[in-house]
Design a protein around this motif. Structure first.
Motif, PDB file in Angstrom:
ATOM      1  N   TRP A 144      19.718 -24.646  37.024  1.00 17.33           N
ATOM      2  CA  TRP A 144      19.040 -25.316  38.125  1.00 17.33           C
ATOM      3  C   TRP A 144      18.047 -26.344  37.598  1.00 17.33           C
ATOM      4  O   TRP A 144      17.831 -26.456  36.387  1.00 17.33           O
ATOM      5  CB  TRP A 144      18.295 -24.288  38.975  1.00 17.33           C
ATOM      6  N   SER A 145      17.400 -27.043  38.515  1.00 13.40           N
ATOM      7  CA  SER A 145      16.349 -27.977  38.132  1.00 13.40           C
ATOM      8  C   SER A 145      15.210 -27.225  37.461  1.00 13.40           C
ATOM      9  O   SER A 145      15.082 -26.003  37.620  1.00 13.40           O
ATOM     10  CB  SER A 145      15.831 -28.722  39.369  1.00 13.40           C
ATOM     11  N   THR A 146      14.382 -27.951  36.742  1.00  9.20           N
ATOM     12  CA  THR A 146      13.304 -27.293  35.993  1.00  9.20           C
ATOM     13  C   THR A 146      12.355 -26.508  36.897  1.00  9.20           C
ATOM     14  O   THR A 146      12.061 -25.342  36.603  1.00  9.20           O
ATOM     15  CB  THR A 146      12.525 -28.329  35.169  1.00  9.20           C
ATOM     16  N   PRO A 147      11.846 -27.085  38.007  1.00  8.19           N
ATOM     17  CA  PRO A 147      10.962 -26.294  38.878  1.00  8.19           C
ATOM     18  C   PRO A 147      11.643 -25.040  39.418  1.00  8.19           C
ATOM     19  O   PRO A 147      11.039 -23.959  39.472  1.00  8.19           O
ATOM     20  CB  PRO A 147      10.612 -27.273  40.004  1.00  8.19           C
ATOM     21  N   THR A 148      12.920 -25.168  39.806  1.00  9.01           N
ATOM     22  CA  THR A 148      13.636 -24.003  40.332  1.00  9.01           C
ATOM     23  C   THR A 148      13.852 -22.961  39.250  1.00  9.01           C
ATOM     24  O   THR A 148      13.698 -21.753  39.487  1.00  9.01           O
ATOM     25  CB  THR A 148      14.992 -24.433  40.922  1.00  9.01           C
ATOM     26  N   GLY A 149      14.199 -23.412  38.039  1.00 10.16           N
ATOM     27  CA  GLY A 149      14.392 -22.483  36.933  1.00 10.16           C
ATOM     28  C   GLY A 149      13.119 -21.716  36.606  1.00 10.16           C
ATOM     29  O   GLY A 149      13.155 -20.501  36.362  1.00 10.16           O
ATOM     30  N   ILE A 150      11.975 -22.412  36.598  1.00  7.46           N
ATOM     31  CA  ILE A 150      10.690 -21.745  36.353  1.00  7.46           C
ATOM     32  C   ILE A 150      10.409 -20.721  37.441  1.00  7.46           C
ATOM     33  O   ILE A 150       9.972 -19.594  37.176  1.00  7.46           O
ATOM     34  CB  ILE A 150       9.558 -22.779  36.266  1.00  7.46           C
ATOM     35  N   ALA A 151      10.677 -21.105  38.700  1.00  6.35           N
ATOM     36  CA  ALA A 151      10.449 -20.188  39.821  1.00  6.35           C
ATOM     37  C   ALA A 151      11.336 -18.952  39.707  1.00  6.35           C
ATOM     38  O   ALA A 151      10.895 -17.830  39.991  1.00  6.35           O
ATOM     39  CB  ALA A 151      10.711 -20.909  41.148  1.00  6.35           C
ATOM     40  N   LEU A 152      12.569 -19.147  39.255  1.00  5.34           N
ATOM     41  CA  LEU A 152      13.474 -18.011  39.094  1.00  5.34           C
ATOM     42  C   LEU A 152      12.992 -17.069  37.995  1.00  5.34           C
ATOM     43  O   LEU A 152      13.060 -15.843  38.147  1.00  5.34           O
ATOM     44  CB  LEU A 152      14.883 -18.506  38.791  1.00  5.34           C
ATOM     45  N   LEU A 153      12.502 -17.632  36.897  1.00 11.42           N
ATOM     46  CA  LEU A 153      11.977 -16.781  35.822  1.00 11.42           C
ATOM     47  C   LEU A 153      10.744 -16.015  36.291  1.00 11.42           C
ATOM     48  O   LEU A 153      10.599 -14.821  35.995  1.00 11.42           O
ATOM     49  CB  LEU A 153      11.636 -17.625  34.603  1.00 11.42           C
ATOM     50  N   VAL A 171      19.737 -16.135  29.756  1.00  8.38           N
ATOM     51  CA  VAL A 171      20.253 -16.146  31.132  1.00  8.38           C
ATOM     52  C   VAL A 171      20.452 -17.555  31.666  1.00  8.38           C
ATOM     53  O   VAL A 171      20.944 -17.737  32.779  1.00  8.38           O
ATOM     54  CB  VAL A 171      19.336 -15.337  32.086  1.00  8.38           C
ATOM     55  N   ASN A 172      20.042 -18.586  30.911  1.00  8.16           N
ATOM     56  CA  ASN A 172      20.438 -19.963  31.191  1.00  8.16           C
ATOM     57  C   ASN A 172      20.112 -20.400  32.626  1.00  8.16           C
ATOM     58  O   ASN A 172      21.007 -20.672  33.435  1.00  8.16           O
ATOM     59  CB  ASN A 172      21.938 -20.131  30.924  1.00  8.16           C
ATOM     60  N   VAL A 173      18.839 -20.526  32.944  1.00 11.29           N
ATOM     61  CA  VAL A 173      18.453 -20.936  34.300  1.00 11.29           C
ATOM     62  C   VAL A 173      18.189 -22.430  34.420  1.00 11.29           C
ATOM     63  O   VAL A 173      18.032 -22.945  35.526  1.00 11.29           O
ATOM     64  CB  VAL A 173      17.203 -20.167  34.786  1.00 11.29           C
ATOM     65  N   PHE A 174      18.127 -23.140  33.313  1.00 15.89           N
ATOM     66  CA  PHE A 174      17.819 -24.573  33.351  1.00 15.89           C
ATOM     67  C   PHE A 174      19.074 -25.415  33.135  1.00 15.89           C
ATOM     68  O   PHE A 174      19.906 -25.111  32.272  1.00 15.89           O
ATOM     69  CB  PHE A 174      16.783 -24.920  32.276  1.00 15.89           C
ATOM     70  N   SER A 175      19.192 -26.493  33.897  1.00 15.15           N
ATOM     71  CA  SER A 175      20.334 -27.400  33.756  1.00 15.15           C
ATOM     72  C   SER A 175      20.034 -28.561  32.815  1.00 15.15           C
ATOM     73  O   SER A 175      20.959 -29.118  32.214  1.00 15.15           O
ATOM     74  CB  SER A 175      20.746 -27.950  35.123  1.00 15.15           C
ATOM     75  N   ASP A 176      18.758 -28.943  32.696  1.00  7.80           N
ATOM     76  CA  ASP A 176      18.368 -30.050  31.835  1.00  7.80           C
ATOM     77  C   ASP A 176      18.459 -29.616  30.365  1.00  7.80           C
ATOM     78  O   ASP A 176      17.773 -28.684  29.934  1.00  7.80           O
ATOM     79  CB  ASP A 176      16.938 -30.485  32.174  1.00  7.80           C
ATOM     80  N   LYS A 177      19.282 -30.296  29.583  1.00  6.52           N
ATOM     81  CA  LYS A 177      19.501 -29.895  28.193  1.00  6.52           C
ATOM     82  C   LYS A 177      18.231 -30.005  27.356  1.00  6.52           C
ATOM     83  O   LYS A 177      18.017 -29.198  26.436  1.00  6.52           O
ATOM     84  CB  LYS A 177      20.621 -30.734  27.584  1.00  6.52           C
TER      85      LYS A 177
END
Length: 393
Positions: free
Chosen positions: A329-338, A38-44
């Protein structure tokens, strides 16, 4: 007095709450695996790290549930049960949740599904075909239900076969089945063509993936291994391997899987620790030892895990579509979304369990005459079979 591991145990004489609690851990691993897609992180770099950490997680969850199915069905088998009554309970457990999530997926995330995809999925036969768009059609995790359906139909025959194996030869059979699981991966790597490629980018051929991971008769090896291990525990032949050593071996093999050719990480690399972990947890429950997974909350999570397994991909895909931002999204936001997706999946699974799964078991797991005679009793977790995919994927 606690039973010892070298004393025979009456099948079904003890509930196995730790195995129930473990079910949700396995289901959560599947959730984390699907978080890759689902690709929630922007940092490669974060994307690469998350992929490497959890790409094997879903495969482990599937192997755990398939092996657990054989173990628990053997543990809870009823001597005077008829095939018709047994199969009725399996269908009542497996099918209602599948139908509801099938419809939900068609309405929410699989609106472009074609008839050739929908029909095999509805009747749980999609895993018999090496066609990616069919295998993962409608509700993607439901592919494993085609394997479970075969397991349930064949279980009485497999159990009868296993019961004919002399007790002193059970460990030899376990070794043989484990060797067969590893041999399947070797065969796929050496003999089966590595083309066409997997459309989702997994580094192996579609036919290799299908043969090792999704083909029901091949995955029946995991199921039969669970049957054999249950017989070993029942007959008091379990070796003195506890939950902690088995868990540590699992962590080591999980790490090793990432260093081996991908085809081995689908099942072969982790089958031995899983085959140790399930009976070790059962023995711990039989003896009343603490495992940390016998509490009410852990058991509740295990009980809703089949529903969780079937709803989590729908929740992830639908939420991802609603949020937009394909770049992540940013890493903290991506973790929160998961984490938010995990919580939402648990809540939806709870509703499915309470409104569909339990009522279906009450209504259809027993003939009407039996329900009238004994009242509206719900089957215990042992009777219902703690084996069903809390999803396995």
């Amino acid at each position: 007095m606690p039973r010892t591991t070298d004393s025979p145990v009456a099948p079904g004489s003890s509930r196995l709450p730790t195995l129930t609690g473990m079910r949700f851990i396995a289901a959560a691993l599947v959730f984390l695996h699907h978080g890759i897609w689902v690709n929630v992180f922007s940092d490669k770099d974060v994307v690469s790290f998350y992929h490497d950490l959890f790409i094997t997680a879903g495969h482990v969850g599937v192997s755990f549930f398939f092996l657990l199915s054989g173990f628990v069905l053997t543990w809870s088998a009823r001597r005077k049960d008829t095939y018709k009554r047994y199969l009725r309970r399996r269908i009542a457990k497996l099918y209602p949740n599948h139908v509801v999530t099938f419809v939900a997926a068609l309405l929410l995330v699989a609106t472009s599904t074609r008839l050739y995809q929908a029909i095999p999925n509805l009747f749980m036969v999609q895993s018999w075909f090496p066609v990616y768009s069919l295998l993962f059609s409608v509700n993607p995790p439901s592919w494993s239900l085609a394997c479970e359906a075969l397991f349930y139909v064949a279980f009485p025959l497999l159990l009868r076969w296993a019961n004919r194996i002399p007790v002193e030869k059970l460990w030899w059979w376990v070794a043989g089945v484990v060797a067969a699981v590893i041999g399947v991966a070797v065969f796929a790597q050496v003999v089966i063509t590595d083309g066409p490629a997997m459309p989702d980018g997994q580094p192996l051929g579609l036919y290799q993936f299908w043969f090792v991971y999704a083909l029901p008769p091949v995955r029946a090896l995991d199921f039969f291994l669970g049957i054999l291990l249950a017989r070993i525990v029942i007959n008091g032949k379990w070796i003195r391997v506890g939950v902690l050593p088995a868990a540590l071996l699992f962590v080591a093999c999980y790490a090793l899987a990432g260093q081996l050719p991908y085809v081995y990480g689908l099942n072969a690399a982790t089958i031995i620790p899983i085959a140790l972990l399930v009976p070790a947890a059962a023995v711990a429950d039989i003896n009343g030892w603490r495992t940390g997974l016998r509490g009410r909350f852990a058991i509740w999570l295990g009980e809703i895990s089949y529903a969780f397994y079937l709803v989590h991909a729908i929740v992830l895909i639908w939420c991802r579509g609603q949020l937009g931002n394909p770049q992540g999204w940013s890493t903290p936001t991506g973790i929160a979304l998961l984490l938010g997706g995990l919580v939402l999946s648990v809540l939806v699974a709870w509703a499915l369990y309470a409104l569909v799964e339990r009522p279906a078991m009450r209504r259809w797991s027993r003939p009407r005459a039996d329900r009238i005679a004994s009242g509206p009793k719900v089957a215990t977790s042992a009777e219902a079979g703690q084996s069903e995919l809390a999803g396995t994927r």
